[in-house]
Design an enzyme around this catalytic site. Structure first.
Site, PDB file in Angstrom:
ATOM      1  N   TRP A   1     -21.156  30.964 -34.360  1.00  0.00           N
ATOM      2  CA  TRP A   1     -20.369  29.751 -34.062  1.00  0.00           C
ATOM      3  C   TRP A   1     -20.930  28.541 -34.775  1.00  0.00           C
ATOM      4  CZ3 TRP A   1     -15.878  31.009 -32.726  1.00  0.00           C
ATOM      5  CH2 TRP A   1     -15.652  32.106 -31.899  1.00  0.00           C
TER       6      TRP A   1
ATOM      7  N   ASP B   1     -23.066  21.854 -29.405  1.00  0.00           N
ATOM      8  CA  ASP B   1     -22.064  22.776 -28.868  1.00  0.00           C
ATOM      9  C   ASP B   1     -22.733  23.536 -27.725  1.00  0.00           C
ATOM     10  OD1 ASP B   1     -20.323  24.819 -28.266  1.00  0.00           O
ATOM     11  OD2 ASP B   1     -20.125  25.574 -30.327  1.00  0.00           O
TER      12      ASP B   1
ATOM     13  N   LYS C   1     -16.269  29.792 -20.802  1.00  0.00           N
ATOM     14  CA  LYS C   1     -17.484  30.531 -20.461  1.00  0.00           C
ATOM     15  C   LYS C   1     -18.030  30.070 -19.100  1.00  0.00           C
ATOM     16  CE  LYS C   1     -17.292  31.717 -24.973  1.00  0.00           C
ATOM     17  NZ  LYS C   1     -17.162  31.101 -26.285  1.00  0.00           N
TER      18      LYS C   1
HETATM   19  C1  PLP Z   1     -16.771  30.745 -27.539  1.00  0.00           C
HETATM   20  C2  PLP Z   1     -17.451  29.748 -28.359  1.00  0.00           C
HETATM   21  C3  PLP Z   1     -16.754  28.897 -29.232  1.00  0.00           C
HETATM   22  C4  PLP Z   1     -15.282  29.074 -29.570  1.00  0.00           C
HETATM   23  O1  PLP Z   1     -14.418  28.614 -28.627  1.00  0.00           O
HETATM   24  P1  PLP Z   1     -12.828  28.687 -28.878  1.00  0.00           P
HETATM   25  O2  PLP Z   1     -12.319  27.990 -27.661  1.00  0.00           O
HETATM   26  O3  PLP Z   1     -12.430  30.128 -28.961  1.00  0.00           O
HETATM   27  O4  PLP Z   1     -12.537  27.956 -30.139  1.00  0.00           O
HETATM   28  C5  PLP Z   1     -17.475  27.917 -29.892  1.00  0.00           C
HETATM   29  N1  PLP Z   1     -18.800  27.795 -29.727  1.00  0.00           N
HETATM   30  C6  PLP Z   1     -19.511  28.622 -28.923  1.00  0.00           C
HETATM   31  C7  PLP Z   1     -20.984  28.449 -28.788  1.00  0.00           C
HETATM   32  C8  PLP Z   1     -18.851  29.618 -28.211  1.00  0.00           C
HETATM   33  O5  PLP Z   1     -19.559  30.445 -27.412  1.00  0.00           O
END
Ligand code: PLP
Length: 355
Positions: free
Chosen positions: A102, A170, A194
């Site tokens: 990511w 993030d 998550k």
């Molecule tokens: C799941 C995830 C994303 C992506 O999220 P989307 O909503 O599918 O775009 C981005 N960063 C991390 C760290 C993730 O675990």
């Protein structure tokens, strides 16, 4: 059909209380006399949902009025776009820490808007470890972007050195999973699916100093400043998604971050101890201090053991245990809402495959 035991990486398990409240609201949201799916994004009921959720984010993160709390569309990836759009002009450079799948995608998106410096990477080791944190961070960078928990490779930054350059994190896969200093970030954000609710929603928390910057003129949907000015309702807000996140925030507050952290440590320790002592499985991340408390990645030591374990999981109604398609093997995602009993069952099945 019985409810499955859920180790999915995202969308992931939600607490039963949250699912119960959310489904009640779909039938009738008491305060409005309508389904939550039918209420207006400008109704007083939704404005209450927005303000309570923002208050809870502030309280849980220990941040004050110098941060804006936004609920935005488009999950994590839309933030990969909006961050450089808003904060990285064509003349400027931003630093990215390339610690996983990511992190690399966030970096790639940003190359469309300005100059990118990769400050550290562990790509050459397929992200099976964290990169070395840069010894010096160039002061003139617009910001430094990092990913606190690497969902796919199963590593996590357990602490981040202080720096004067604005840090943007993030936190999609570990927000509210432990005590931490949120104030060291100029911005942090999380896709909700998550630890924070349903897919599609993103939480973005931005310090007003950073928000004051404008790298380019943008249409209001894509502008953090406009989203802040309009209270996250530039267009029809994701009323239901944000309500589910509010239910999650209430659940997190009721349980308490301390208790959540304690349980998360307990679940992760049980899994990693089992893996470290197993002859049938191997943990994917060797460096113990870098292991994720949220996503535990491992492989079976032979194709027979892999097959046997998968079959056992299936028999026991377990889902979501396969590793990401890019890395293979197994991954147990043990976010806040995954109970200890699920992990205990998994460990028992690992024992049945081989001590
Ligand atoms: C799941 C995830 C994303 C992506 O999220 P989307 O909503 O599918 O775009 C981005 N960063 C991390 C760290 C993730 O675990």
């Amino acid at each position: 059909m019985q409810r499955k035991i859920n180790f999915n990486a995202g969308p992931s398990e939600l607490p039963p209380e949250v699912l119960h409240e959310a489904s009640k609201a779909v039938k009738k949201y008491e305060k409005a006399g309508l389904s939550i799916l039918e209420i207006s994004h400008r109704s007083p009921e939704f404005l209450d949902i927005l303000s309570e959720s923002k208050l809870l984010v502030r309280e849980l993160c220990g941040i004050g009025a110098d941060y804006e709390v936004l609920w935005l569309h488009g999950g994590g990836r839309m933030q990969f776009c909006m961050i450089p759009m808003n904060f990285l002009s064509e003349k400027d450079s931003a630093g990215y820490i390339d610690s996983g799948h990511w992190a690399a995608e966030a970096l790639e998106y940003a190359t469309h808007y300005g100059d990118i410096q990769v400050l550290a990477t562990s790509k050459e080791d397929k992200y099976s470890r964290l990169p070395h944190w840069p010894s010096a961070i160039p002061k003139q960078l617009a910001y430094v972007h990092l990913t606190t928990n690497n969902t796919i490779s199963g590593t996590q930054w357990h602490s981040i050195p202080k720096t004067k350059t604005p840090l943007i994190a993030d936190m999609s896969s570990d927000i509210f999973s432990r005590k931490q200093d949120y104030k060291q970030y100029a911005m942090f954000y999380a896709a909700a699916q998550k630890n924070l609710g349903a897919a599609g929603v993103a939480l973005a928390v931005i310090h007003k100093d950073l928000l004051g910057r404008t790298a380019r003129e943008l249409p209001p949907m894509l502008s953090y400043k406009a989203q802040a000015k309009e209270n996250s309702i530039v267009n029809t807000a994701n009323v239901f998604g944000i309500y589910v996140s509010l239910l999650m925030l209430r659940w997190i507050k009721a349980k308490g971050i301390d208790a959540i952290e304690r349980e998360n440590n307990q679940k992760a320790k049980l899994l990693y101890d089992t893996l470290d002592n197993s002859k049938a499985f191997t943990p994917s991340v060797k460096e113990k201090s870098q292991r994720s408390l949220m996503n535990v990645c491992f492989t079976a030591n032979s194709p027979e053991k892999e097959k046997a374990f998968l079959a056992l999981c299936e028999e026991n109604n377990i889902t979501g245990i396969k590793g990401h398609r890019s890395v293979g093997g197994f991954r147990a995602s043990i976010y806040n809402a995954v109970p200890l009993e699920s992990v205990e069952l998994l460990v028992k099945l690992m024992g049945e495959v081989g001590a």
